[in-house]
Design a protein around this motif. Structure first.
Motif, mmCIF file in Angstrom:
data_model
loop_
_atom_site.group_PDB
_atom_site.id
_atom_site.type_symbol
_atom_site.label_atom_id
_atom_site.label_comp_id
_atom_site.label_asym_id
_atom_site.label_seq_id
_atom_site.Cartn_x
_atom_site.Cartn_y
_atom_site.Cartn_z
ATOM 1 N N VAL A 97 -2.789 -46.876 -3.061
ATOM 2 C CA VAL A 97 -4.241 -46.783 -2.890
ATOM 3 C C VAL A 97 -4.483 -45.954 -1.635
ATOM 4 N N LEU A 98 -5.483 -45.094 -1.692
ATOM 5 C CA LEU A 98 -5.687 -44.082 -0.654
ATOM 6 C C LEU A 98 -7.095 -44.175 -0.092
ATOM 7 N N ALA A 99 -7.213 -43.993 1.202
ATOM 8 C CA ALA A 99 -8.519 -43.937 1.854
ATOM 9 C C ALA A 99 -8.519 -42.785 2.849
ATOM 10 N N ILE A 100 -9.697 -42.221 3.085
ATOM 11 C CA ILE A 100 -9.864 -41.098 4.001
ATOM 12 C C ILE A 100 -10.639 -41.578 5.224
ATOM 13 N N SER A 101 -10.128 -41.278 6.415
ATOM 14 C CA SER A 101 -10.765 -41.756 7.644
ATOM 15 C C SER A 101 -11.550 -40.685 8.384
ATOM 16 N N ASN A 102 -11.347 -39.421 8.029
ATOM 17 C CA ASN A 102 -11.950 -38.304 8.774
ATOM 18 C C ASN A 102 -11.598 -38.353 10.262
ATOM 19 N N GLY A 103 -10.481 -38.996 10.573
ATOM 20 C CA GLY A 103 -10.037 -39.080 11.960
ATOM 21 C C GLY A 103 -10.850 -40.029 12.811
ATOM 22 N N LYS A 104 -11.660 -40.885 12.190
ATOM 23 C CA LYS A 104 -12.540 -41.789 12.927
ATOM 24 C C LYS A 104 -11.994 -43.219 12.866
ATOM 25 N N GLU A 105 -11.877 -43.861 14.034
ATOM 26 C CA GLU A 105 -11.299 -45.192 14.092
ATOM 27 C C GLU A 105 -12.137 -46.227 13.355
ATOM 28 N N ASP A 106 -13.473 -46.098 13.401
ATOM 29 C CA ASP A 106 -14.309 -47.093 12.723
ATOM 30 C C ASP A 106 -14.155 -47.004 11.213
ATOM 31 N N LEU A 107 -14.029 -45.771 10.692
ATOM 32 C CA LEU A 107 -13.827 -45.604 9.255
ATOM 33 C C LEU A 107 -12.445 -46.105 8.844
ATOM 34 N N GLU A 108 -11.456 -45.871 9.697
ATOM 35 C CA GLU A 108 -10.097 -46.329 9.417
ATOM 36 C C GLU A 108 -10.057 -47.861 9.352
#
Length: 337
Positions: A97-108
């Motif tokens: 399963v994959l998720a994208i964070s855009n390099g942002k800690e809150d999204l991660e």
């Protein structure tokens, strides 16, 4: 007419075996004879029965799912890496399963919480700098995690990747050996990536090692896209007009530099040299072909997937692993006197 999809009790009726035995076969238990396994699997195929993954996860406390959170999927170096993870996991009976964070800690962090709720048994993260909330989340739940795209042998969490510091240092040395003494280093946002920060440190260290009168290196931060590369090379030529080469910490930025130089009539490499970082799929076919640093993206994906599944299956220790990147010399860097 739609065919009726079989259920586990239909398989039990077809084979004359108990539902418990059917469950053991579907969950890969080792205490079932090959003959019984084949008998159950034949009935499953005949009845078009597939086990419910959610129910199986509840009964076994295992989802056979591994999560990867990456900064972006837009660049082919990540696509190649993710494809290698998925293929390796699939061969071992696991799902990705994959998720994208855009390099942002809150999204991660938000992605990690969601994926944990989906039953992810282990995590693959990019880089080694993550929020205390995220690392605490994994620690409290004893969830295994591996950091990739970076090599830090003393990290408390295993790292599988390459030495960004040394690769950037090698790139500066390569340009210096070609006679370039005034080099513009173009990179994406420092706040978003410890890999970028490591590359900047490595490039700076190589310039410092050359001593007084050696290498003049100036850094230009921009957005990590083609437009960013175009903007950065224009700024570099405006404020650092003596530079003869650009070291880009991403091939995407190098492509922007190509476009920016083309718009003002500067020829590569006759009048200006360009070096990239990643070895994206198109870097060998762009004109002139791009001198760049090859990153072992596929090898990294296979390695991390293999080690995590071995840990989940048999408790094998995940071994921190340094993978080798290397310079690919093509046509975009000229030697100058």
């Amino acid at each position: 007419m739609n065919r009726k999809i079989g259920k586990i009790r239909d398989v039990a009726k077809e084979t004359g075996l108990s539902i418990a035995t059917i469950s053991r076969v579907m969950n890969g238990a080792k205490n079932v004879s090959p003959a019984t396994q084949e008998r159950v699997l034949d009935a499953c195929r005949k009845l078009d029965y597939l086990p419910n993954p959610a129910a199986r996860a509840l009964s076994t406390n295992k989802s056979r799912t591994i999560a990867a959170i990456i900064p972006t999927i837009e660049h082919s170096v990540f696509a190649k890496y993710v494809a290698a993870i998925e293929q390796t996991l699939s061969e071992r009976g696991y799902s990705l399963v994959l998720a994208i964070s855009n390099g942002k800690e809150d999204l991660e962090l938000a992605a990690a919480r969601k994926l944990l709720g989906m039953g992810a048994e282990a995590f693959i993260l990019s880089g080694s700098v993550h929020s205390p909330e995220l690392t605490g989340l994994f620690a409290r739940r004893s969830v295994p995690c591996v950091y990739t795209s970076i090599w830090e042998p003393h990290s408390a969490v295993p790292t599988i990747g390459y030495d960004n510091f040394m690769l950037a240092s090698d790139a500066v040395a390569f340009l210096a050996n070609k006679g370039h003494r005034n080099i513009a280093a173009i990179h994406g946002p420092l706040n978003d990536s410890d890999r970028t920060r490591a590359r900047r440190s490595g490039a700076g260290a190589a310039a410092d090692a050359a001593g007084t009168g050696g290498i003049a290196l100036r850094f230009f931060e921009t957005s990590l896209d083609v437009a960013g590369g175009k903007a950065a090379i224009r700024e570099a030529l405006d404020v650092f007009g003596t530079c003869t080469a650009a070291l880009c910490f991403s091939d995407v930025l190098a492509l922007g530099v190509y476009f920016g130089l083309s718009e003002i009539g500067v020829k590569i490499p006759e009048e200006f040299s360009v070096m990239g970082f990643d070895n994206l799929d198109w870097s060998g076919t762009v004109v002139p072909s791009l001198t760049t640093i090859n990153l072992p993206a596929r090898e990294m994906g296979v390695n991390v997937a293999s080690q995590l599944t071995a840990f989940l299956e048999s408790g094998e220790t995940v071994v921190p692993t340094e993978l080798a990147g290397h310079i690919i010399e093509r046509d975009s860097v000229a030697r100058i006197e």
